[in-house]
Enzyme design. Structure first.
Site, short mmCIF file in Angstrom:
data_model
loop_
_atom_site.label_atom_id
_atom_site.label_comp_id
_atom_site.label_asym_id
_atom_site.label_seq_id
_atom_site.Cartn_x
_atom_site.Cartn_y
_atom_site.Cartn_z
N ASP A 88 1.00 -1.42 0.05
CA ASP A 88 0.10 0.31 0.30
C ASP A 88 1.19 1.34 0.01
O ASP A 88 0.30 2.53 0.06
CB ASP A 88 -1.33 0.24 1.07
CG ASP A 88 -0.45 0.07 2.45
OD1 ASP A 88 1.15 -0.90 2.83
OD2 ASP A 88 -0.60 0.25 3.70
N HIS A 89 2.42 1.29 0.76
CA HIS A 89 3.19 2.06 0.34
C HIS A 89 4.05 1.99 -1.37
O HIS A 89 4.74 3.25 -1.74
CB HIS A 89 4.08 1.69 1.43
CG HIS A 89 3.18 2.51 2.65
ND1 HIS A 89 3.00 3.69 3.24
CD2 HIS A 89 2.02 1.74 3.11
CE1 HIS A 89 2.54 3.85 4.26
NE2 HIS A 89 2.09 2.18 4.38
N HIS A 118 8.44 -0.95 12.80
CA HIS A 118 7.08 -1.35 12.57
C HIS A 118 7.20 -3.57 12.00
O HIS A 118 8.13 -3.86 12.53
CB HIS A 118 6.98 -1.32 10.98
CG HIS A 118 5.31 -1.34 9.69
ND1 HIS A 118 4.39 -1.66 10.55
CD2 HIS A 118 5.11 -1.89 9.24
CE1 HIS A 118 3.08 -1.55 9.85
NE2 HIS A 118 4.34 -1.98 9.02
N ASP A 132 4.85 3.43 8.79
CA ASP A 132 4.19 2.98 9.28
C ASP A 132 4.94 2.73 11.18
O ASP A 132 6.72 2.55 10.43
CB ASP A 132 3.77 1.63 8.96
CG ASP A 132 2.89 2.03 7.80
OD1 ASP A 132 2.63 2.71 7.45
OD2 ASP A 132 2.62 0.47 7.48
N HIS A 166 -3.07 7.55 6.61
CA HIS A 166 -3.16 6.52 7.30
C HIS A 166 -3.80 5.93 7.90
O HIS A 166 -3.85 4.72 8.67
CB HIS A 166 -1.99 5.97 7.29
CG HIS A 166 -1.01 4.44 6.91
ND1 HIS A 166 -1.30 3.50 7.91
CD2 HIS A 166 -0.83 3.65 6.13
CE1 HIS A 166 -0.85 2.51 7.46
NE2 HIS A 166 -0.26 2.64 6.55
#
EC number: 3.1.26.11
Length: 320
Positions: A66-67, A139, A209, A268
């Site tokens: 998603d990044h 993370h 994250d 986010h």
């Protein structure tokens, strides 16, 4: 500097939010930097005034899709838009072959040099008066944030010093104002000796994250804007008995309050948080209320395509 959010959802897109991508825009309003590139980022750019030709560099915080899943399409579009200037791409080493192979397998030709740099060994990037550094976060996989520092913003000529040094008003002043070294009466005049910033330099931190906001404690000193993930609220984490490597609104807000961060931008968000007034399920207002219970500064919940300007007085405001 300005910020424009191209994606503010965590994991998957929603009808109102795309996945992660944030533009940091120079004070001139032209040059910009992309932090993360979730799928569909190039579509979001079409709905913004940002030009691929003005993109200075891309920074990817970590390997999660998603990044980064928007990279191949965005790079291909950059080539088709006529970009010729080299493009630095700073990202985890594990993604380098993926990008290379994706472009090769799809027979994608880039008319510009793609300058791949390993995030793990990245030691800084400078473009004009912007310096970019990194900070290691926590993370499920290695994750980083990026620190954008201005150097000598909006310099003006120190005319009093020029006059005291016997440099007459005229073309030499204009050349010095443009940062050019000039010669006067056999002397080399360094423009840095005659340029003064009109305002304090700005610092913006954009994080990937992270489940430990306190890792930012040292860099947060003197920061103007902190952009940090707020994937969940505390009740969700309590029910799940896990953070999944993410932060709650309360955790980030408590840190920002203790660190005296003047502008906190949360982004986010889990797809469970629907827009204000949602008929069912959790609301994005739950995130706002949880953060406001712990933070007294200027709180912003990022919205897709919204642009924010860091004003001279240090306050982050929406650009209408």
């Amino acid at each position: 500097m300005d910020l424009q959010f191209l994606g503010t959802s965590s994991g998957v897109p929603t009808k109102a939010r795309n996945v992660s991508a944030t533009a940091v825009i120079e004070a001139t309003g032209h040059g910009w930097y992309l932090v993360d590139c979730g799928e569909g980022t190039q579509h979001q750019l079409l709905r913004s005034p940002l030009s691929m030709r003005d993109l200075r560099a891309i920074f990817i915080t970590h390997v999660h899709g998603d990044h980064c899943f928007g990279l191949p399409g965005l790079l291909a579009s950059a080539g088709m838009s006529g970009r010729k200037a080299p493009l630095p791409l700073i990202m985890p080493t594990a993604l380098h072959d993926w990008v290379r192979q994706g472009l090769a397998a799809s027979d994608t030709y880039l008319p510009f040099e793609l300058q791949l740099q390993a995030l793990e060994t990245f030691d800084g990037f400078t473009c004009g008066n912007i310096q970019v550094g990194k900070v290691e976060l926590s993370h499920r996989v290695p994750s980083y944030g990026f620190v954008f520092d201005e150097q000598d913003p909006e310099p003006r000529l120190d005319t009093a010093r020029l006059q005291a040094d016997g440099v007459p008003a005229g073309p030499l002043w204009g050349q010095l104002a443009r940062g050019m070294t000039v010669e006067h009466e056999g002397r080399q005049l360094d423009p840095q000796h005659y340029l003064q910033p009109q305002r304090p330099p700005q610092r913006i931190i954009v994080c990937g994250d992270n489940d430990r906001p306190e890792l930012l404690a040292e860099l947060a000193k003197g920061v103007d804007v902190l952009v940090h993930e707020s994937t969940f609220t505390e009740p969700v984490v309590e029910r799940a008995q896990a953070t999944f490597g993410h932060s709650t609104a309360a955790a980030v807000a408590r840190f920002a309050e203790a660190a005296q961060v003047p502008n906190l931008v949360l982004t986010h968000f889990s797809a469970r948080y629907q827009g204000a007034g949602a008929a069912r399920g959790s609301s994005i207002e739950d995130v706002r209320e949880e953060a406001l219970a712990h933070y007294r500064g200027n709180l912003v919940l990022a919205q897709d395509l919204q642009r924010y300007h860091l004003a001279r007085d240090g306050r982050l405001v929406e650009v209408l």
